[in-house]
Design an enzyme around this catalytic site. Structure first.
Site, PDB file in Angstrom:
ATOM      1  N   GLY A 183      49.091  13.650  22.511  1.00 35.72           N
ATOM      2  CA  GLY A 183      49.513  12.716  23.570  1.00 35.72           C
ATOM      3  C   GLY A 183      51.021  12.626  23.704  1.00 35.72           C
ATOM      4  O   GLY A 183      51.533  11.718  24.360  1.00 35.72           O
TER       5      GLY A 183
ATOM      6  N   SER B   9      47.979  40.837  38.559  1.00 32.29           N
ATOM      7  CA  SER B   9      47.652  39.848  37.533  1.00 32.29           C
ATOM      8  C   SER B   9      46.708  40.434  36.500  1.00 32.29           C
ATOM      9  O   SER B   9      45.646  40.969  36.852  1.00 32.29           O
ATOM     10  CB  SER B   9      46.992  38.631  38.170  1.00 32.29           C
ATOM     11  OG  SER B   9      47.946  37.912  38.886  1.00 32.29           O
TER      12      SER B   9
ATOM     13  N   HIS C  88      43.130  33.364  35.316  1.00 28.58           N
ATOM     14  CA  HIS C  88      42.915  33.083  36.741  1.00 28.58           C
ATOM     15  C   HIS C  88      42.240  34.236  37.480  1.00 28.58           C
ATOM     16  O   HIS C  88      41.792  34.075  38.598  1.00 28.58           O
ATOM     17  CB  HIS C  88      44.234  32.649  37.422  1.00 28.58           C
ATOM     18  CG  HIS C  88      45.204  33.740  37.718  1.00 28.58           C
ATOM     19  ND1 HIS C  88      46.318  33.981  36.948  1.00 28.58           N
ATOM     20  CD2 HIS C  88      45.257  34.650  38.713  1.00 28.58           C
ATOM     21  CE1 HIS C  88      47.006  34.988  37.459  1.00 28.58           C
ATOM     22  NE2 HIS C  88      46.385  35.405  38.538  1.00 28.58           N
TER      23      HIS C  88
ATOM     24  N   ASP D 194      46.805  31.301  30.340  1.00 26.29           N
ATOM     25  CA  ASP D 194      46.359  32.168  31.426  1.00 26.29           C
ATOM     26  C   ASP D 194      45.941  33.541  30.901  1.00 26.29           C
ATOM     27  O   ASP D 194      46.300  34.569  31.470  1.00 26.29           O
ATOM     28  CB  ASP D 194      47.465  32.300  32.504  1.00 26.29           C
ATOM     29  CG  ASP D 194      46.895  32.837  33.812  1.00 26.29           C
ATOM     30  OD1 ASP D 194      45.660  32.918  33.924  1.00 26.29           O
ATOM     31  OD2 ASP D 194      47.686  33.187  34.704  1.00 26.29           O
TER      32      ASP D 194
ATOM     33  N   GLY E 175      47.305  40.850  42.583  1.00 26.52           N
ATOM     34  CA  GLY E 175      46.506  42.023  42.213  1.00 26.52           C
ATOM     35  C   GLY E 175      47.021  42.652  40.933  1.00 26.52           C
ATOM     36  O   GLY E 175      46.281  43.289  40.200  1.00 26.52           O
TER      37      GLY E 175
END
Lengths: 458, 752
Positions: free
Chosen positions: A242, A189, A83, A113, A187
């Protein structure tokens, strides 16, 4: 006020330790240990300042954001969060010696992430780097430090302990989390969580802003797996079955299935490999391709998800399941998971941004139409907003032309945008909350007319 | 009027008209300021402006500000009797009175009495005063056409009150030529802040008294009385009025009962009460507005074994009546609701035996020139509040269907009984209802409350209906079971409002009157009247006309557009659960209520009525019209069958047609909708949430709330410790196990 508290707390803890140190011998060693650990990683911490594109408010705009990262190789590979660098068009990194370099994205994985970027270093330049520790060995109560640039305050360190080493968060299917009370703020992150040996045990990624020092880091074991995959292939490939899984002993839902092996099938997506294979809600998967499946507690689920994600796409896998007391073997051929986020499109004259519906990211829209585009954002005083379009609306047709993809929308935009002034109106069919409605999109107003007053801009 | 009362005489002007300043000065000597202090009105709230008349509010204000009201008057005899305009508030509110004469003499006073036909009262010394008061000496008893006169009254000049003389030439027209002593209507354009003025003849000698009025029908003006009206007019001394009040209260008391009307909650018992569908009613009944479902009213027994409650409920409320009771001997007795009157605001319930009826005589009416008594009872602040006050027929206006409307001197509230001095019923002050108005008032937003349109009904207009109500009852105002009441008359479409741009692009500007009229059909339900008519998405419904009505009801886009805004934010952040791991989002209701602008309008026309629907086809642009008989729609989410599962702590409802359509479920897809999760229940702990579906119990599909109940009850009776529920939310499912041990704590109240 919360920010102040977050800033003060680590300092208070340190003072407390020093005060304790005055009474005995050992705490002084702790101080020394922490200082040495910090010195091993701190030079490798990077302040990342990407300029990214944002489509959320109805136009394509540039945004400067702050993040952190840590250099893991002497040739300038930096680990950070997805991100932080998502949709970045330009990345600048400031190293601990205050030298600044541009960087490029090597690869990125939204679902964990994590992202890998490479510093654009001058030839024959090396950088200090940190090494990974063993996150599986870390325990609650261990001292850890969060390093990074909270709110852009670069080269910051905060100290805390591991609050929980195996935290499960529902929104993260493939990894557990290290929960820490070391202050993690926006920040931070992408910055490293460092143990007392001076090794990276996690990559800081989340914090609960309403809470007090509730931070979460991705364990280094998962980071290494993802990084290796990115270095090898430029991305992380996963299989899609699925299936939605549920732990056998799910205390939050009080599901207690008195078995010690397997995992429960909670949901089977329509038109998925699992539904094709005939798997049903309530089945218990015991083994896949002969390997046992262990999903007894929610903390076990990420490992099971990784097990399924690692299945080769397009190749039948044997699922051993229990259904109604009987054991069955089912062949399931997973698909490749593919992209987990749809693309963006700006329709500037309409003051509108669209997003492609992705079944993983836009569950609600995908439930209704499966494939298509929806309104991502509309400018506050813009044509689309004034005409009644709202974020979340699924666009079915523009001017009678069906819209199933961003290309369809782009073509319709090009066609109708050519209408002469005074006649610039188009009938759009929208699906809102499952109800099909019509909107007359009027885009006759000029951009100056629909510009927001300055004070409203932010 | 704290200091001297000054006289500001425009002597020159008066003299120019031939007035004698000495005579005027003599008349002014009789001026007096009446200082009235008030006692607290325990049963009225000064904040409740809707309930209180302007006169009462004036009294409230003086009480709150701890100051007396200064009211102008004139001494009219040497013993100190002071004539004044009727101040309008109830005389019982008066605490203390002091009268200040123009020469500075002050004496304690009391109300002397009320003029029967005129808007005037008089005050008198509380104790005899040994003094010869200067007083008004009228020159003659009558007034003559073409008189030139002056008025001597009170006005403000620089915050002080002054006596003020104004010369006027006004043609005085006899109000009632046959009676010389009757009031005369003087036309005067300028209004002073204080009512009550002396009329002086051209020379400056008093000849009459003038009163200003503001009536509830909005008219105002002045009325001038000749000296004869003052000196010889019919009047009631205060002690006699007091005796009348006591007598009336005693006479009515045995026939008056508290009537409780229990309403079905608009929503289901498991939900918060809905306060949106009380029609015009809540504006006058705060109880209903607050979502309470018991109305406490007072009625009185009438011949025929009935109790008449002189309040309008409206059809929407009448349909919601669940139970009616009458308080008898300190307990509630269940009685039958017999109906709501179609033409005026009142309803009747059966009377328990033994209540003496109030006589209702067909030929009784209110008579002009006679004082009548207004008697009302209301439940105020948890207590019975009776109000008995005098009033007068003051004016008449031309009303609905050219009927004479009586305009009383003082405003009255809805539900007031009008009695003669003996306590005999002569009329009612209740809401006036007009045929078809509920149909025409198609917009729920600008529907003017009937309670705001009160009319004084002489008894002879309503006696027949009271004595033989059969033909006078509104056939559509009958209670219907809750679920039935919630199930609207339907056409079977979803729609959006049209706009100019939309209709321009659709090529339908002309039939939709430039996009001002019409409902754009967005969905047609299978098997609905709309499907039978051939309506399709893209068509625009324009109007509905009840058979026999001359004009159709047009569906104005502006009335429907508010409902376009219905949008539940389908996901919102949920609270963290105790594990701190719940990042899931809470589902919300996405299907629209079936009770909408269109179905409300059709409901007002009424089930079973023939209606012609006019629409224009979206594809062919062809205008169409066709007749249907209005019928109730299938059960929808709000009227669905449901069951409150107290063991688990959820209420589940059937999956109804519009929910299936909205969620794109097959007609035979199993499931029930969770409509409520009880706080602290097992269901809440297991994170079941409203608007999720329960599709299966222990792997068996659940088809309805009744089947759900069967499955749960079977599981309990079989001694199974728990059930496994399959919970669905937008295509995702999860499995939840819930143990079936009895819920802790006492059984909750309310029907299952």
């Amino acid at each position: 006020m919360p920010r102040q508290i977050l800033k003060i707390m680590p300092a208070t803890l340190a003072l407390f330790l020093l005060a304790a140190a005055a009474r005995g011998q050992e705490p002084l060693q702790l101080d020394e240990i922490i200082r040495r650990a910090k010195e091993k990683v701190f030079p490798a911490v990077v302040f990342i300042k990407p300029v990214r594109e944002s489509f959320e408010v109805g136009d394509r705009r540039k945004q400067l954001i702050y993040g952190s990262g840590v250099i893991i190789s002497s040739d300038g590979l930096v680990v950070t969060n997805h991100h932080v660098v998502d949709k970045a068009i330009e990345i600048r990194c400031v190293l601990s010696d205050k030298l600044q370099f541009p960087a490029k994205v090597v690869g990125s994985d939204k679902e964990t992430d994590l992202a890998l970027i490479r510093l654009d270093l001058p030839p024959n330049t090396t950088t200090p780097h940190a090494s990974f520790g063993d996150s599986d060995a870390i325990e609650e109560g261990s001292y850890v430090m969060a390093m990074g640039a909270p709110f852009g305050f670069s080269r910051s360190v905060s100290l805390g302990i591991v609050s929980n080493a195996t935290r499960y968060l529902e929104a993260s299917p493939y990894n557990l989390w290290i929960q820490t009370d070391a202050a993690i703020n926006p920040g931070n992150s992408g910055g490293p969580l460092v143990d007392v040996r001076g090794e990276i045990v996690g990559i800081n990624a989340r914090g609960v802003m309403a809470g007090e020092n509730l931070g979460f880091a991705i364990p280094s074991a998962r980071v290494r797996e993802v990084i290796e995959e990115i270095v090898k292939k430029g991305r992380v490939e996963r299989a899609w079955t699925g299936l939605s899984l549920q732990a056998l002993r799910d205390f939050s839902r009080d599901v207690i299935i008195d078995r010690d092996e397997g995992v429960l099938v909670a949901s089977v997506d329509r038109n998925s490999p699992a539904s094709d294979a005939g798997l049903r809600i309530g089945d218990r998967i015991v083994a896949v391709d002969g390997a046992p499946v262990q999903g007894v507690y929610v903390e076990d689920l990420p490992a099971v998800e990784r097990q399924l994600a690692a299945l080769p796409a397009g190749k039948p896998a044997s699922f051993r399941i229990e259904r109604g007391g009987a054991m069955l073997d089912v062949a399931l051929t997973p698909d490749s998971k593919g992209r987990v986020e749809g693309g963006d499109l700006e329709l500037s004259e309409w003051d509108l941004t669209l997003k492609e519906i992705n079944r993983y990211a836009n569950r609600f829209q995908a439930y209704f139409v499966g494939k298509g585009v929806f309104v991502q954002g509309s400018k506050p005083r813009g044509n689309a907003r004034r005409s009644g379009l709202r974020p979340g609306d699924i666009v079915l047709e523009i001017g009678g032309v069906p819209v199933r993809s961003l290309d369809d929308a782009r073509a319709a935009y090009a066609k109708f945008n050519a209408l002469p002034k005074g006649q610039r109106k188009v009938l759009c069919a929208i699906l809102r909350d499952g109800y099909r409605i019509s909107i007359a999109l009027d885009f006759n107003r000029e951009s100056a007319e629909r510009a927001a007053p300055k004070r409203e801009r932010f | 009027m704290t200091g001297m009362i000054l006289v500001s005489i425009f002597a020159g002007l008066a003299a120019a008209h031939g007035a004698d300043p000495a005579r005027i000065e003599q008349a002014a000597e009789a001026a007096a300021s009446i200082e009235i202090s008030f006692v607290r009105d325990e049963l009225r709230s000064p904040d409740d402006e809707e309930e209180n008349s302007p006169c009462e509010r004036m009294a409230d204000l003086c009480f709150e500000e701890k100051r007396p009201l200064r009211w102008p008057g004139f001494v009219i005899d040497p013993k100190g009797r002071v004539l004044a305009a009727d101040p309008g508030f109830r005389l019982e509110r008066i605490g203390e009175i002091r009268i200040r004469c123009r020469d500075g003499f002050v004496f304690p006073a009391r109300v002397g009495g009320i003029y029967t036909a005129y808007g005037a009262v008089w005050f008198e010394p509380a104790q005899p005063v040994a003094r010869a008061f200067p007083y008004v000496r009228f020159a003659r008893k009558d007034l003559r056409f073409g008189d030139l006169f002056h008025t001597l009254g009170f006005t403000y000049i620089s915050r002080d009150v002054h006596l003020h003389l104004s010369p006027d030439r006004v043609n005085l027209l006899t109000f009632d030529p046959s009676g010389g002593a009757r009031a005369l209507a003087g036309v005067k354009t300028e209004r002073d802040p204080f009512p009550g003025k002396l009329i002086l003849d051209a020379e400056g000698t008093p000849i009459g008294f003038q009163v200003e009025y503001d009536l509830w029908d909005g008219s105002d003006g002045t009325t001038t009385y000749a000296a004869a009206a003052i000196e010889d007019g019919a009047r009631i001394p205060a002690p006699e009025w007091s005796a009348i009040r006591t007598r009336i209260a005693e006479r009515l008391h045995p026939s008056t009962r508290k009537v409780r009307v229990y309403l079905q909650s608009v929503k289901a018992d498991e939900d918060e009460p809905d306060t949106t569908d009380f029609g015009s009613f809540p504006r006058r009944f705060p109880l209903a507005r607050d979502g309470r479902t018991v109305l406490e009213l007072y009625g009185f027994a009438v011949p025929g074994g009935r109790i008449l409650v002189p309040h309008d409920l409206g059809r929407s409320i009448a349909r919601m009546i669940a139970r009616t009771t009458v308080e008898e001997g300190g307990r509630e007795v269940d009685v039958r609701y017999e109906g709501l009157f179609a033409a005026w605001g009142g309803f009747i319930v059966e009377s328990p035996p033994g209540i003496p009826p109030v006589p209702v005589e067909r030929d009784r009416s209110i008579r002009r020139g006679e004082l009548f008594v207004a008697h009302s009872i209301a439940e105020r602040f948890g207590r019975r509040h009776e109000e008995t006050d005098y009033n007068r027929w003051y004016n008449a206006s031309s009303g609905y269907e050219d009927r004479d409307d009586i305009v009383p001197f003082k405003p009255m509230r809805a539900g007031t009984l009008i009695l003669d001095r003996e306590g005999g019923l002569i009329g009612l002050c209740v809401a006036e209802k007009r045929p078809g108005e509920e149909i025409r008032a198609s917009s729920p937003y600008d529907y003017r409350s009937r309670e705001e349109r009160l009319r004084v009904f002489p008894l002879r207009e309503v006696a027949e209906a009271i004595l033989d109500p059969k033909g006078a009852i509104d056939p559509q105002a009958v209670p219907v079971p809750r679920v039935e009441a919630l199930r609207p008359v339907w056409l079977g479409v979803e729609y959006q409002s049209v706009s100019r741009d939309l209709m321009d692009l659709a090529g339908l500007l002309a039939p939709t009157k430039d996009g001002a009229v019409g409902l754009l059909v967005t969905r047609v339900y299978a098997g609905s009247p709309a499907e039978n008519l051939g309506l399709a998405p893209g068509d625009v419904i324009l109007s509905a006309r009840k058979a026999g009505e001359p004009a159709p009801i047009e569906f104005l886009a502006s009335d429907a557009e508010d409902e376009d805004d219905f949008r539940s934010s389908y996901f919102g952040p949920d609270d963290f659960d105790e594990y701190g791991t719940n990042y899931a989002m809470a589902p919300r209701r996405i299907w629209k209520p079936c009770l909408n602008f269109l179905t409300r309008t059709l409901a007002r026309i009424g089930e079973g009525q023939r209606v012609e629907i006019a629409w224009v086809e979206g594809k062919t642009k062809a205008a169409k019209r066709s007749e249907i008989v209005l019928e109730k729609g299938p059960k929808d989410f709000d009227s669905a069958d449901r069951w409150k599962d107290r063991t688990i702590g959820v209420t589940v409802r059937d999956l109804t047609y519009e929910v299936r359509a909205s969620l794109q479920l097959e007609p035979d897809a199993p499931g029930v909708v969770i409509s409520r999760v009880e706080p602290g229940s097992k269901a809440q702990i297991r994170r079941l949430r409203p608007y999720e579906l329960i599709a299966r119990i222990d792997e068996s599909p659940v088809a309805s709330a009744a089947k759900y109940r069967e499955a749960i009850e079977a599981a309990i009776s079989s001694g199974r410790g728990s059930v496994k529920l399959q919970v669905l939310s937008f295509g995702e499912s999860r499995i939840v196990t819930i143990d079936l041990a009895a819920a802790e704590g006492p059984e909750e109240k309310g029907a299952p």
